[in-house]
Design an enzyme around this catalytic site. Structure first.
Site, PDB file in Angstrom:
ATOM      1  N   ASN A   1       0.874  -1.174   0.000  1.00 20.13           N
ATOM      2  CA  ASN A   1       0.000   0.000   0.000  1.00 20.13           C
ATOM      3  C   ASN A   1       0.913   1.226   0.000  1.00 20.13           C
ATOM      4  O   ASN A   1       1.464   1.599   1.030  1.00 20.13           O
ATOM      5  CB  ASN A   1      -0.877  -0.042   1.261  1.00 20.13           C
ATOM      6  CG  ASN A   1      -1.861   1.115   1.311  1.00 20.13           C
ATOM      7  OD1 ASN A   1      -1.907   1.942   0.403  1.00 20.13           O
ATOM      8  ND2 ASN A   1      -2.634   1.175   2.380  1.00 20.13           N
TER       9      ASN A   1
ATOM     10  N   GLY B   1     -15.398   1.917  14.952  1.00 17.16           N
ATOM     11  CA  GLY B   1     -16.452   0.890  14.908  1.00 17.16           C
ATOM     12  C   GLY B   1     -16.111  -0.332  15.749  1.00 17.16           C
ATOM     13  O   GLY B   1     -16.967  -0.912  16.409  1.00 17.16           O
ATOM     14  N   GLU B   2     -14.824  -0.707  15.739  1.00 18.99           N
ATOM     15  CA  GLU B   2     -14.416  -1.918  16.472  1.00 18.99           C
ATOM     16  C   GLU B   2     -14.214  -1.659  17.959  1.00 18.99           C
ATOM     17  O   GLU B   2     -14.405  -2.557  18.785  1.00 18.99           O
ATOM     18  CB  GLU B   2     -13.092  -2.453  15.886  1.00 18.99           C
ATOM     19  CG  GLU B   2     -13.255  -3.024  14.495  1.00 18.99           C
ATOM     20  CD  GLU B   2     -11.912  -3.246  13.798  1.00 18.99           C
ATOM     21  OE1 GLU B   2     -10.910  -3.471  14.475  1.00 18.99           O
ATOM     22  OE2 GLU B   2     -11.887  -3.177  12.555  1.00 18.99           O
ATOM     23  N   ASN B   3     -13.794  -0.412  18.286  1.00 18.76           N
ATOM     24  CA  ASN B   3     -13.430  -0.110  19.681  1.00 18.76           C
ATOM     25  C   ASN B   3     -14.391   0.805  20.426  1.00 18.76           C
ATOM     26  O   ASN B   3     -14.337   0.869  21.652  1.00 18.76           O
ATOM     27  CB  ASN B   3     -12.047   0.553  19.709  1.00 18.76           C
ATOM     28  CG  ASN B   3     -10.977  -0.371  19.172  1.00 18.76           C
ATOM     29  OD1 ASN B   3     -10.690  -1.402  19.762  1.00 18.76           O
ATOM     30  ND2 ASN B   3     -10.415  -0.022  18.033  1.00 18.76           N
TER      31      ASN B   3
ATOM     32  N   HIS C   1     -13.280   2.659   0.598  1.00 21.82           N
ATOM     33  CA  HIS C   1     -13.253   1.583   1.612  1.00 21.82           C
ATOM     34  C   HIS C   1     -13.953   0.331   1.076  1.00 21.82           C
ATOM     35  O   HIS C   1     -14.451  -0.481   1.859  1.00 21.82           O
ATOM     36  CB  HIS C   1     -13.994   1.988   2.914  1.00 21.82           C
ATOM     37  CG  HIS C   1     -13.380   3.133   3.658  1.00 21.82           C
ATOM     38  ND1 HIS C   1     -14.140   4.103   4.273  1.00 21.82           N
ATOM     39  CD2 HIS C   1     -12.086   3.447   3.901  1.00 21.82           C
ATOM     40  CE1 HIS C   1     -13.334   4.972   4.877  1.00 21.82           C
ATOM     41  NE2 HIS C   1     -12.085   4.599   4.667  1.00 21.82           N
TER      42      HIS C   1
ATOM     43  N   ASN D   1     -10.532   6.993  10.955  1.00 25.13           N
ATOM     44  CA  ASN D   1     -10.191   8.387  10.672  1.00 25.13           C
ATOM     45  C   ASN D   1     -11.028   8.899   9.514  1.00 25.13           C
ATOM     46  O   ASN D   1     -11.509  10.009   9.523  1.00 25.13           O
ATOM     47  CB  ASN D   1      -8.705   8.498  10.331  1.00 25.13           C
ATOM     48  CG  ASN D   1      -7.885   8.588  11.595  1.00 25.13           C
ATOM     49  OD1 ASN D   1      -8.295   9.243  12.564  1.00 25.13           O
ATOM     50  ND2 ASN D   1      -6.761   7.917  11.601  1.00 25.13           N
TER      51      ASN D   1
ATOM     52  N   ARG E   1      -2.660  -2.181  -3.279  1.00 22.42           N
ATOM     53  CA  ARG E   1      -3.882  -1.435  -3.005  1.00 22.42           C
ATOM     54  C   ARG E   1      -3.868  -0.184  -3.873  1.00 22.42           C
ATOM     55  O   ARG E   1      -2.897   0.571  -3.860  1.00 22.42           O
ATOM     56  CB  ARG E   1      -3.908  -1.052  -1.532  1.00 22.42           C
ATOM     57  CG  ARG E   1      -5.147  -0.301  -1.177  1.00 22.42           C
ATOM     58  CD  ARG E   1      -5.227  -0.014   0.281  1.00 22.42           C
ATOM     59  NE  ARG E   1      -6.494   0.646   0.529  1.00 22.42           N
ATOM     60  CZ  ARG E   1      -6.881   1.047   1.706  1.00 22.42           C
ATOM     61  NH1 ARG E   1      -6.125   0.843   2.752  1.00 22.42           N
ATOM     62  NH2 ARG E   1      -8.042   1.649   1.860  1.00 22.42           N
TER      63      ARG E   1
ATOM     64  N   LEU F   1     -15.939   2.896  10.415  1.00 25.41           N
ATOM     65  CA  LEU F   1     -15.765   4.144  11.165  1.00 25.41           C
ATOM     66  C   LEU F   1     -14.340   4.232  11.681  1.00 25.41           C
ATOM     67  O   LEU F   1     -13.977   3.550  12.643  1.00 25.41           O
ATOM     68  CB  LEU F   1     -16.764   4.188  12.333  1.00 25.41           C
ATOM     69  CG  LEU F   1     -18.228   3.879  11.966  1.00 25.41           C
ATOM     70  CD1 LEU F   1     -19.067   3.721  13.209  1.00 25.41           C
ATOM     71  CD2 LEU F   1     -18.798   4.970  11.063  1.00 25.41           C
TER      72      LEU F   1
ATOM     73  N   GLU G   1      -8.533  -5.707   5.240  1.00 26.10           N
ATOM     74  CA  GLU G   1      -8.420  -5.421   3.800  1.00 26.10           C
ATOM     75  C   GLU G   1      -7.260  -6.205   3.188  1.00 26.10           C
ATOM     76  O   GLU G   1      -7.323  -6.621   2.034  1.00 26.10           O
ATOM     77  CB  GLU G   1      -8.217  -3.919   3.598  1.00 26.10           C
ATOM     78  CG  GLU G   1      -9.469  -3.130   3.955  1.00 26.10           C
ATOM     79  CD  GLU G   1      -9.202  -1.670   4.256  1.00 26.10           C
ATOM     80  OE1 GLU G   1      -9.401  -0.864   3.349  1.00 26.10           O
ATOM     81  OE2 GLU G   1      -8.814  -1.343   5.385  1.00 26.10           O
TER      82      GLU G   1
ATOM     83  N   ARG H   1     -12.358  15.518   8.097  1.00 26.89           N
ATOM     84  CA  ARG H   1     -13.173  15.840   6.915  1.00 26.89           C
ATOM     85  C   ARG H   1     -14.592  16.209   7.335  1.00 26.89           C
ATOM     86  O   ARG H   1     -15.144  15.592   8.246  1.00 26.89           O
ATOM     87  CB  ARG H   1     -13.218  14.644   5.958  1.00 26.89           C
ATOM     88  CG  ARG H   1     -11.911  14.410   5.249  1.00 26.89           C
ATOM     89  CD  ARG H   1     -11.943  13.144   4.408  1.00 26.89           C
ATOM     90  NE  ARG H   1     -10.834  12.271   4.767  1.00 26.89           N
ATOM     91  CZ  ARG H   1     -10.790  10.975   4.501  1.00 26.89           C
ATOM     92  NH1 ARG H   1     -11.792  10.392   3.861  1.00 26.89           N
ATOM     93  NH2 ARG H   1      -9.753  10.257   4.864  1.00 26.89           N
TER      94      ARG H   1
ATOM     95  N   LYS I   1       3.422   0.793   3.024  1.00 26.32           N
ATOM     96  CA  LYS I   1       3.132  -0.250   4.009  1.00 26.32           C
ATOM     97  C   LYS I   1       3.163  -1.585   3.278  1.00 26.32           C
ATOM     98  O   LYS I   1       2.714  -1.670   2.130  1.00 26.32           O
ATOM     99  CB  LYS I   1       1.723  -0.056   4.581  1.00 26.32           C
ATOM    100  CG  LYS I   1       1.614   1.092   5.528  1.00 26.32           C
ATOM    101  CD  LYS I   1       0.243   1.058   6.204  1.00 26.32           C
ATOM    102  CE  LYS I   1      -0.147   2.422   6.676  1.00 26.32           C
ATOM    103  NZ  LYS I   1      -1.516   2.786   6.453  1.00 26.32           N
TER     104      LYS I   1
HETATM  105  P1  AMP Z   1      -8.600   3.770  11.794  1.00 28.25           P
HETATM  106  O1  AMP Z   1      -8.603   4.859  10.761  1.00 28.25           O
HETATM  107  O2  AMP Z   1      -9.454   2.596  11.414  1.00 28.25           O
HETATM  108  O3  AMP Z   1      -7.219   3.381  12.246  1.00 28.25           O
HETATM  109  O4  AMP Z   1      -9.304   4.380  13.099  1.00 28.25           O
HETATM  110  C1  AMP Z   1      -8.777   5.455  13.821  1.00 28.25           C
HETATM  111  C2  AMP Z   1      -9.837   5.993  14.770  1.00 28.25           C
HETATM  112  O5  AMP Z   1     -10.222   4.939  15.678  1.00 28.25           O
HETATM  113  C3  AMP Z   1      -9.342   7.142  15.647  1.00 28.25           C
HETATM  114  O6  AMP Z   1     -10.337   8.167  15.695  1.00 28.25           O
HETATM  115  C4  AMP Z   1      -9.197   6.503  16.997  1.00 28.25           C
HETATM  116  O7  AMP Z   1      -9.398   7.419  18.043  1.00 28.25           O
HETATM  117  C5  AMP Z   1     -10.308   5.482  16.963  1.00 28.25           C
HETATM  118  N1  AMP Z   1     -10.107   4.500  18.037  1.00 28.25           N
HETATM  119  C6  AMP Z   1      -9.094   3.628  18.173  1.00 28.25           C
HETATM  120  N2  AMP Z   1      -9.208   2.978  19.347  1.00 28.25           N
HETATM  121  C7  AMP Z   1     -10.316   3.464  19.967  1.00 28.25           C
HETATM  122  C8  AMP Z   1     -10.981   3.230  21.206  1.00 28.25           C
HETATM  123  N3  AMP Z   1     -10.485   2.340  22.060  1.00 28.25           N
HETATM  124  N4  AMP Z   1     -12.126   3.917  21.476  1.00 28.25           N
HETATM  125  C9  AMP Z   1     -12.620   4.821  20.614  1.00 28.25           C
HETATM  126  N5  AMP Z   1     -12.029   5.100  19.427  1.00 28.25           N
HETATM  127  C10 AMP Z   1     -10.907   4.446  19.109  1.00 28.25           C
END
Ligand code: AMP
Length: 407
Positions: free
Chosen positions: A7, A342-344, A181, A212, A92, A210, A393, A242, A14
């Site tokens: 990527n 979304g995951e965290n 995405h 950055n 990618r 969900l 991905e 954004r 990466k």
């Molecule tokens: P990504 O672009 O998928 O790497 O996601 C980055 C976003 O995920 C950033 O806004 C982080 O603050 C958010 N994020 C990562 N870990 C957590 C967490 N434990 N709780 C809430 N947001 C998180």
């Protein structure tokens, strides 16, 4: 076969090497500051704290690729004995325009087509091309595949992808919604169906990527029928920096009326305006604190009003898309959360899913206390399944590459 996934960004690259026999990641690396003083490669390994670092000048992507191969084949820190063990490279690529509805083996025609799409992806496509060309130079004869961020969304019907502007702009300039995405939406929608013991082709799924950058997608019986990002990744819900969707007249209003202290226009031209919308807006612009959801969450919990409204805007935006996509598909069987937030984002998921019982969707707050794991977080009596599915991905790129080069 061992497959290398690349990527390439404008100053970074990466990579991951995956052994497709068991789909095991052997090593992951990041080359930073390509073309800038202080170039650095860092290679890491799964289930290990060990790191291998190379610090040397890397003026172009060619040196970045050379060092990537050096790291992968290093006597002590390498994971293969020679480059010949790498059977193929999957790249990618951001923008495939309307030309690419799926991944393709890279040849001269494909390179030309990626080049033709530079106006649609002016930051990413040139960097992706540099990455491909550099790999071709240092790994001559190794088959290469391009996997496009836009490809999954090419099944959208015209009513979803056209903008309400004169049709000639679509015909002559290809102005339309493309969506991004796509590799992530494709992976999590398929994985969600598998997780539930079903086929994506038998389900209506809403996927919420969900991070950055954030985008929503309506996947109707395995096919994307709508997505929130547009001709560029600026449209949709508010993101880290954004703006997401807005009335285009806002641009003219700000450009005409925003002034510096000495009375000169604050925004000098449309590029400057777009820079504000891409880099200084969203969670950062509203909260004035950070683009990172963790910082915004902490400030909001401590009572900061602007951080609270920034978070509320994101939650509200996601809820509106869920409602819209359920209406567009005539119902929904599963809602999937993925990527960093979304995951965290335990609380964010809870807030997003509040009051959706009328649609048959209900979260179980206890099951929802999960971060970064595949999990059904819906209540036992929820008709609509609510799932957390970590995105992957890279594995999609590796699988597509394997399939295409062994065809
Ligand atoms: P990504 O672009 O998928 O790497 O996601 C980055 C976003 O995920 C950033 O806004 C982080 O603050 C958010 N994020 C990562 N870990 C957590 C967490 N434990 N709780 C809430 N947001 C998180």
């Amino acid at each position: 076969m061992k497959i290398l996934i690349v990527n390439a960004g404008s100053s970074s690259l990466k990579y991951q090497l995956v052994d497709m026999d068991g789909e095991r990641v052997l090593a992951k690396g990041l080359v930073e500051r390509i073309g800038i003083a202080g170039s650095k490669l860092t290679q890491k390994y799964p289930d290990s704290e060990e790191k291998f670092v190379i610090e040397t000048d890397m003026p172009t992507h060619v040196q970045a690729c050379e060092n990537m191969l050096k790291a992968l084949t290093n006597d002590k820190y390498g994971v293969v004995s020679s480059m010949d063990e790498i059977g193929a490279v999957g790249h990618r690529v951001l923008h495939g325009g309307e030309k690419f509805t799926e991944s393709v083996v890279i040849n001269d025609k494909v390179m030309d087509a990626i080049r033709e799409n530079i106006p649609l992806g002016p930051l990413h496509n040139p960097a992706n091309l540099m990455g491909i060309e550099a790999c071709q130079q240092v790994m001559p004869g190794t088959p290469m595949v391009a996997v496009f961020d836009t490809a999954f969304h090419q099944t959208m019907p015209p009513k979803a992808y056209l903008y309400g502007v004169p049709y000639k702009y679509y015909l002559n300039l290809h102005v339309r919604r493309y969506g991004f995405h796509g590799t992530s939406h494709r992976y999590v929608s398929k994985r969600a169906a598998e997780f539930l013991g079903k086929k994506a082709e038998d389900m209506r799924i809403i996927t919420c990527h969900l991070g950055n950058g954030s985008s929503m997608c309506a996947v109707d019986h395995g096919k994307c029928v709508d997505t929130s990002m547009g001709i560029t990744p600026l449209e949709g819900v508010v993101m880290g920096t954004r703006s997401g969707s807005l009335d285009p007249a806002v641009l003219q209003f700000i450009m005409n009326n925003a002034k510096n202290e000495n009375g000169t226009p604050e925004i000098k031209d449309i590029d400057d305006m777009l820079n504000v919308l891409n880099k200084k807006s969203g969670l950062l612009g509203i909260s004035g604190i950070s683009s990172d959801m963790r910082d915004v969450d902490a400030a909001a919990d401590a009572g900061d009003k602007r951080a609270q409204v920034a978070r509320d805007m994101l939650v509200y935006g996601i809820r509106k898309y869920i409602g819209a996509y359920a209406a567009a598909m005539g119902g929904v069987d599963a809602i999937v959360f993925t990527a960093g937030i979304g995951e965290n984002g335990v609380e964010l998921r809870e807030k997003v899913m509040e009051g959706f019982e009328y649609m048959g969707a209900k979260l179980d707050p206890e099951k929802n206390k999960v971060r970064g794991e595949e999990r059904d977080v819906s209540a036992d009596d929820s008709k609509v399944k609510v799932l957390v599915i970590p995105t992957n991905e890279e594995i999609v790129i590796a699988r597509d590459t394997l399939e295409l080069v062994t065809k």
